[in-house]
Each structure stands twice: as structure tokens, then as C-alpha cells.
Design a protein around this motif. Structure first.
Motif, PDB file in Angstrom:
ATOM      1  N   GLY A 186       0.798  -1.220   0.000  1.00 43.71           N
ATOM      2  CA  GLY A 186       0.000   0.000   0.000  1.00 43.71           C
ATOM      3  C   GLY A 186       0.829   1.268   0.000  1.00 43.71           C
ATOM      4  N   LEU A 187       1.976   1.240  -0.681  1.00 48.13           N
ATOM      5  CA  LEU A 187       2.893   2.377  -0.697  1.00 48.13           C
ATOM      6  C   LEU A 187       3.014   2.953  -2.102  1.00 48.13           C
ATOM      7  N   ALA A 188       3.304   4.235  -2.188  1.00 45.99           N
ATOM      8  CA  ALA A 188       3.658   4.835  -3.464  1.00 45.99           C
ATOM      9  C   ALA A 188       4.978   4.227  -3.927  1.00 45.99           C
ATOM     10  N   TYR A 189       5.260   4.348  -5.215  1.00 48.98           N
ATOM     11  CA  TYR A 189       6.442   3.679  -5.779  1.00 48.98           C
ATOM     12  C   TYR A 189       7.343   4.684  -6.481  1.00 48.98           C
ATOM     13  N   GLU A 190       8.650   4.527  -6.255  1.00 44.50           N
ATOM     14  CA  GLU A 190       9.642   5.330  -6.964  1.00 44.50           C
ATOM     15  C   GLU A 190      10.855   4.461  -7.257  1.00 44.50           C
ATOM     16  N   LYS A 191      11.361   4.569  -8.474  1.00 43.36           N
ATOM     17  CA  LYS A 191      12.582   3.856  -8.853  1.00 43.36           C
ATOM     18  C   LYS A 191      13.708   4.855  -9.052  1.00 43.36           C
ATOM     19  N   ARG A 192      14.893   4.530  -8.505  1.00 45.83           N
ATOM     20  CA  ARG A 192      16.105   5.321  -8.735  1.00 45.83           C
ATOM     21  C   ARG A 192      17.179   4.390  -9.283  1.00 45.83           C
ATOM     22  N   GLN A 193      17.633   4.662 -10.475  1.00 46.18           N
ATOM     23  CA  GLN A 193      18.663   3.833 -11.102  1.00 46.18           C
ATOM     24  C   GLN A 193      20.021   4.280 -10.568  1.00 46.18           C
ATOM     25  N   THR A 194      20.501   3.630  -9.537  1.00 50.45           N
ATOM     26  CA  THR A 194      21.718   4.075  -8.855  1.00 50.45           C
ATOM     27  C   THR A 194      22.983   3.435  -9.402  1.00 50.45           C
ATOM     28  N   GLY A 195      22.868   2.263 -10.044  1.00 47.83           N
ATOM     29  CA  GLY A 195      24.070   1.508 -10.329  1.00 47.83           C
ATOM     30  C   GLY A 195      24.723   1.079  -9.020  1.00 47.83           C
ATOM     31  N   TYR A 196      26.031   1.052  -9.014  1.00 44.04           N
ATOM     32  CA  TYR A 196      26.742   0.603  -7.807  1.00 44.04           C
ATOM     33  C   TYR A 196      27.191   1.771  -6.929  1.00 44.04           C
ATOM     34  N   GLY A 197      26.920   2.990  -7.366  1.00 50.23           N
ATOM     35  CA  GLY A 197      27.184   4.149  -6.535  1.00 50.23           C
ATOM     36  C   GLY A 197      28.625   4.225  -6.050  1.00 50.23           C
ATOM     37  N   ASP A 198      28.789   4.537  -4.768  1.00 48.94           N
ATOM     38  CA  ASP A 198      30.121   4.692  -4.193  1.00 48.94           C
ATOM     39  C   ASP A 198      30.841   3.372  -3.958  1.00 48.94           C
ATOM     40  N   LEU A 199      30.156   2.248  -4.185  1.00 46.67           N
ATOM     41  CA  LEU A 199      30.817   0.954  -4.014  1.00 46.67           C
ATOM     42  C   LEU A 199      32.003   0.829  -4.957  1.00 46.67           C
TER      43      LEU A 199
END
Length: 210
Positions: A186-199
Motif C-alpha cells: 500500500g505504498l507509493a512507488y519510486e525507482k532510482r537507477q543508482t548503479g553501484y554508486g560509491d561501491l
């Protein structure tokens, strides 16, 4: 017949053992493969420690001692603080090793500067990663009993407003899991394409000095 010895794939004179959270094992290996970091070797602590942070520091302490006994001089901790309240930093200081910067994987995947910019806005957000999409049933539905008692959803997730999927890869199946999870909870949805970021930068820091 003489047995052939398989050559070691080591970049530079030293191997580096990454002792990581099992939740990021696939991602560490992906970065290693992409960048050709053949000096890196990987071992992991159980992914379930993500929900039992009190176990991380003592388990890491024991893992580092074991690795030193096995001959590893260079060790990198594949964790952020991850809810240890500084206990993991004390272990790192004790053994003279470094860890990934940041409070948790949700931060370093986004990049710390990007995470800090949205941290306040995300206070009521439930984060999912590629790993958590793959393990949604095992980590959430079954342990919380939501597959049998969906009426408990509000008890566990009633304070959240949206589900934010931090995507390390572009995978329609994983995105479908995240979308369905948001609907189920029951939540709104958001996608963020981060890749591996600071890893990626964190693992680059393990490169042996010339």
C-alpha cells in the motif's frame, strides 16, 4: 604426468580480501569483473545480519582474525556502519582496516552526497535494492507472516509512505517485484537507477600502490 599449476590472477604483489555483507556480494563481484580487479578476493558474512546489526561487529572481528591467520595482510570491510552504532568502526580501528564510507548500503548505492540531499525527504521511505527484490519473500513476506496474515501490513509498514527501489541493474523482473511489493504494502512507488554508486570508488581504493 606433470600437473599444471593454475596461475594466480593477482593484480600487483598483494591480494586484498574483501569481507562483505552477503547482501552486496553479487555487486562486489560485478564491480570486480567490470574493472578487472583480479587482486580482490571475497568472503561474506550472512546477509541476515542486515536485520541483526548487533552481530556484525563481533562477526567481523572474528573474520578478520581468521583472515590474518590465513595470511591476508590487506583486508577491506565491505560494510558501511549498517546500524552498528560505531561498533564496526572500533573493530576496523583495532585491526587497521578500512570500510565503505556511509551509514548503510542504501546511502552508498545512491552516493553519499545524493543520499544526504534526499535523506530528510526519504524519512518515510522503505528502501529496496536488487538483492531485496530477489529475496522479498524470504526477507519480508515469510518472516513477518505477511503471506499468511496480510492484515499485519499496517503494523509493520503503516508508518511508510513510499517504496523506493534503488536499482543496481536494469532488470525488468526485479523492477516488477518492487512495483508489486509497493502495491502489496500500500505504498507509493519510486525507482532510482543508482548503479553501484560509491561501491565502485570504495573498491578502487583497494588497488595496490605502485
Amino acid at each position: 604426468m606433470q600437473q599444471r599449476t593454475k596461475p594466480e590472477k593477482v593484480l600487483g604483489p598483494e591480494k586484498v580480501l574483501v569481507i562483505a555483507c552477503g547482501m552486496i556480494a553479487r555487486e562486489v563481484l560485478a564491480v570486480r569483473e567490470t574493472l578487472g580487479f583480479t587482486h580482490l578476493e571475497l568472503t561474506c558474512l550472512p546477509a541476515e545480519f542486515h536485520y541483526r546489526p548487533g552481530r556484525i561487529a563481533p562477526a567481523m572481528d572474528a573474520a578478520i582474525v581468521k583472515a590474518r591467520a590465513a595470511g591476508y595482510r590487506n583486508i577491506f570491510v565491505g560494510y558501511a556502519d549498517c546500524g552498528t552504532g560505531g561498533a564496526l568502526d572500533r573493530v576496523c580501528e583495532k585491526h587497521g582496516v578500512a570500510r565503505i564510507d556511509g551509514p548503510h548500503c542504501f546511502a552508498f548505492y545512491q552516493g553519499l552526497s545524493a543520499f544526504n540531499a534526499v535523506a530528510e525527504k526519504d524519512m518515510l521511505s522503505f528502501y529496496m535494492t536488487d538483492f531485496l527484490c530477489r529475496q522479498f519473500d524470504a526477507f519480508f513476506l515469510k518472516p513477518l507472516g505477511l503471506d499468511r496474515h496480510p492484515e499485519l501490513i499496517d503494523d509493520f509498514f503503516g508508518n511508510y509512505e513510499k517504496l523506493v527501489y534503488l536499482a543496481q541493474t536494469e532488470d525488468p523482473q526485479l523492477e516488477s517485484v518492487a512495483q508489486n511489493a509497493a502495491q502489496f504494502l500500500g505504498l507509493a512507488y519510486e525507482k532510482r537507477q543508482t548503479g553501484y554508486g560509491d561501491l565502485t570508488n570504495a573498491l578502487e581504493s583497494t588497488l595496490p600502490s605502485a
